[in-house]
Write a protein that holds these residues in place. Structure first.
Motif, short mmCIF file in Angstrom:
data_model
loop_
_atom_site.label_atom_id
_atom_site.label_comp_id
_atom_site.label_asym_id
_atom_site.label_seq_id
_atom_site.Cartn_x
_atom_site.Cartn_y
_atom_site.Cartn_z
N PHE A 94 5.57 6.06 -2.81
CA PHE A 94 5.21 6.11 -1.79
C PHE A 94 5.00 4.26 -0.88
O PHE A 94 4.56 4.58 0.09
CB PHE A 94 3.75 6.81 -1.69
CG PHE A 94 3.62 8.79 -2.24
CD1 PHE A 94 3.39 9.21 -1.22
CD2 PHE A 94 4.44 9.14 -3.20
CE1 PHE A 94 3.61 10.80 -1.37
CE2 PHE A 94 5.38 10.36 -3.07
CZ PHE A 94 4.30 11.07 -2.54
N GLY A 95 4.70 4.11 -2.34
CA GLY A 95 3.56 2.40 -1.53
C GLY A 95 5.52 1.41 -0.85
O GLY A 95 4.75 1.34 0.07
N GLY A 96 6.20 1.97 -0.86
CA GLY A 96 7.70 1.68 -0.07
C GLY A 96 7.57 2.40 1.20
O GLY A 96 8.69 1.17 2.29
N LEU A 97 7.31 3.07 1.51
CA LEU A 97 7.21 4.10 3.20
C LEU A 97 5.91 2.93 4.44
O LEU A 97 5.26 1.86 3.40
CB LEU A 97 5.89 5.37 3.26
CG LEU A 97 6.57 6.56 2.48
CD1 LEU A 97 5.89 7.09 2.14
CD2 LEU A 97 8.33 7.06 2.91
N LYS A 98 6.37 2.68 5.29
CA LYS A 98 5.82 2.24 6.29
C LYS A 98 4.17 2.28 6.24
O LYS A 98 3.82 3.62 6.18
CB LYS A 98 6.46 2.99 8.37
CG LYS A 98 5.56 1.64 8.87
CD LYS A 98 5.57 2.95 9.71
CE LYS A 98 5.49 1.96 11.58
NZ LYS A 98 5.79 2.89 12.86
N ASP A 99 3.46 1.35 6.37
CA ASP A 99 2.04 1.71 6.04
C ASP A 99 1.30 1.88 4.67
O ASP A 99 0.45 2.45 4.00
CB ASP A 99 1.55 2.66 6.86
CG ASP A 99 1.75 1.66 8.71
OD1 ASP A 99 1.59 0.48 8.70
OD2 ASP A 99 1.83 2.84 9.14
N GLY A 100 2.08 1.35 4.13
CA GLY A 100 2.12 2.02 2.03
C GLY A 100 1.79 0.78 1.32
O GLY A 100 1.29 1.88 0.03
N LEU A 101 1.69 -0.55 1.12
CA LEU A 101 1.20 -0.71 0.54
C LEU A 101 0.16 -0.50 -0.04
O LEU A 101 0.64 -0.73 -1.29
CB LEU A 101 1.60 -2.04 1.38
CG LEU A 101 1.68 -3.63 0.11
CD1 LEU A 101 2.40 -3.71 -0.90
CD2 LEU A 101 1.59 -4.62 1.16
N ILE A 102 -0.74 -0.11 0.53
CA ILE A 102 -1.96 0.19 -0.19
C ILE A 102 -1.95 1.13 -0.30
O ILE A 102 -2.19 1.80 -1.96
CB ILE A 102 -3.39 -0.79 0.83
CG1 ILE A 102 -2.82 -1.94 0.88
CG2 ILE A 102 -4.46 -0.57 -0.08
CD1 ILE A 102 -4.08 -2.73 1.96
N ARG A 103 -2.51 2.21 0.37
CA ARG A 103 -2.66 3.84 0.36
C ARG A 103 -1.75 4.66 -1.19
O ARG A 103 -2.06 4.88 -2.18
CB ARG A 103 -3.17 3.79 1.47
CG ARG A 103 -3.28 5.89 1.37
CD ARG A 103 -4.45 5.81 1.09
NE ARG A 103 -4.50 7.16 0.50
CZ ARG A 103 -5.07 8.12 -0.87
NH1 ARG A 103 -4.90 7.23 -1.65
NH2 ARG A 103 -5.59 9.27 -0.18
N GLY A 104 -0.32 3.89 -0.43
CA GLY A 104 0.83 4.20 -1.07
C GLY A 104 0.99 3.86 -1.98
O GLY A 104 1.31 4.71 -3.39
N THR A 105 0.74 2.83 -2.51
CA THR A 105 0.88 1.89 -3.63
C THR A 105 -0.23 2.75 -5.04
O THR A 105 -0.14 2.87 -5.93
CB THR A 105 0.24 0.28 -3.88
OG1 THR A 105 2.30 0.20 -2.93
CG2 THR A 105 0.54 -0.45 -5.11
N LYS A 106 -1.44 2.60 -4.33
CA LYS A 106 -2.40 3.02 -5.37
C LYS A 106 -2.09 4.93 -5.37
O LYS A 106 -2.44 5.27 -7.05
CB LYS A 106 -3.97 3.52 -4.60
CG LYS A 106 -5.15 3.81 -5.36
CD LYS A 106 -6.70 3.59 -4.26
CE LYS A 106 -7.41 3.87 -5.22
NZ LYS A 106 -8.44 3.73 -4.56
N PHE A 107 -1.57 5.87 -4.79
CA PHE A 107 -1.10 6.54 -5.26
C PHE A 107 -0.03 6.98 -6.05
O PHE A 107 -0.14 7.71 -6.97
CB PHE A 107 -0.57 7.66 -3.79
CG PHE A 107 -0.79 9.05 -3.98
CD1 PHE A 107 -1.57 10.67 -4.49
CD2 PHE A 107 1.40 9.74 -4.52
CE1 PHE A 107 -1.33 11.12 -4.33
CE2 PHE A 107 0.67 10.52 -4.28
CZ PHE A 107 0.10 11.53 -3.88
N ASP A 108 1.01 6.11 -5.73
CA ASP A 108 2.57 5.58 -6.97
C ASP A 108 1.62 5.88 -8.20
O ASP A 108 2.19 6.08 -9.66
CB ASP A 108 3.11 4.57 -7.15
CG ASP A 108 3.79 5.17 -5.38
OD1 ASP A 108 4.51 5.74 -4.87
OD2 ASP A 108 3.99 4.48 -4.92
#
Length: 209
Positions: A94-108
């Motif tokens: 999820f962190g590797g998605l576009k715009d996922g650096l913060i929200r996606g990484t936290k979710f991972d």
């Protein structure tokens, strides 16, 4: 009580906006790009999500059978954003998605913790049964078990699991197609992951009854 009221208001506002955006699309084009089926005679869209076949009335966007509200909203956003691009077989966090650096990484990080807890007291046979009950396809992979869930027609979610051994506890990861952002934003992707986790837990409880 107030947070619940605020959440309901937020949902209602987003749902209204999503319904309005869908009215800007031709229904046959939505179907073509999203993998849904357009039933002209009933003026509705039919779509598969996990192990459920859903009908969505147009223009009201009521769901039959009824599903959880945030699941409805994710599907409405999917129908709006879908551009028909072919699903990439390359997987990303999820962190590797576009715009996922913060929200996606936290979710991972959250998901790895939750999956560890979910897997802790279950056998490989139980996990396999739970995954298949939600419509997952089991595929060959370097992990001990790789289940591909058809969250939506062009939106698979991969669940990779490593079972416990003498050195390590059981662990798991959720992954998405590299071009998943052609179909959902990072916020909706996180919601989709949460929905799948919730469905896994519910299926596990049902299997014990």
């Amino acid at each position: 009580m107030e947070p619940i009221i605020q959440e309901n208001r937020a949902f209602s506002k987003m749902r209204t906006s999503a319904v309005q955006r869908l009215q800007n699309h031709l229904l046959n084009e939505i179907a073509l790009k999203s993998g849904a089926i357009f039933h002209k005679e009933d003026t509705c869209l039919e779509i598969q999500s996990l192990n459920q076949r859903l009908k969505i009335s147009i223009p009201e966007c009521d769901f039959t059978p009824h599903i959880e509200e945030w699941h409805q909203l994710v599907i409405l956003h999917y129908l709006d954003l879908a551009d028909g691009v072919k699903v990439s077989k390359e997987q990303v966090s999820f962190g590797g998605l576009k715009d996922g650096l913060i929200r996606g990484t936290k979710f991972d990080q959250y998901m790895e913790k939750e999956l560890g807890l979910f897997l802790a007291d279950k056998t490989s046979e139980q996990i396999l049964k739970i995954c298949k009950s939600l419509g997952a396809e089991i595929v060959e992979d370097r992990s001990d078990l790789c289940a591909v869930f058809p969250f939506l027609p062009h939106y698979p979610i991969w669940l990779k699991i490593w079972f416990a051994d003498e050195e390590f506890d059981a662990s798991g990861k959720m992954l998405l197609s590299k071009n998943a952002d052609h179909y959902l934003t990072i916020e909706d992707a996180v919601t989709a992951g949460d929905i799948l986790l919730s469905r896994l837990k519910s299926a596990a409880e049902e299997s014990l009854e």
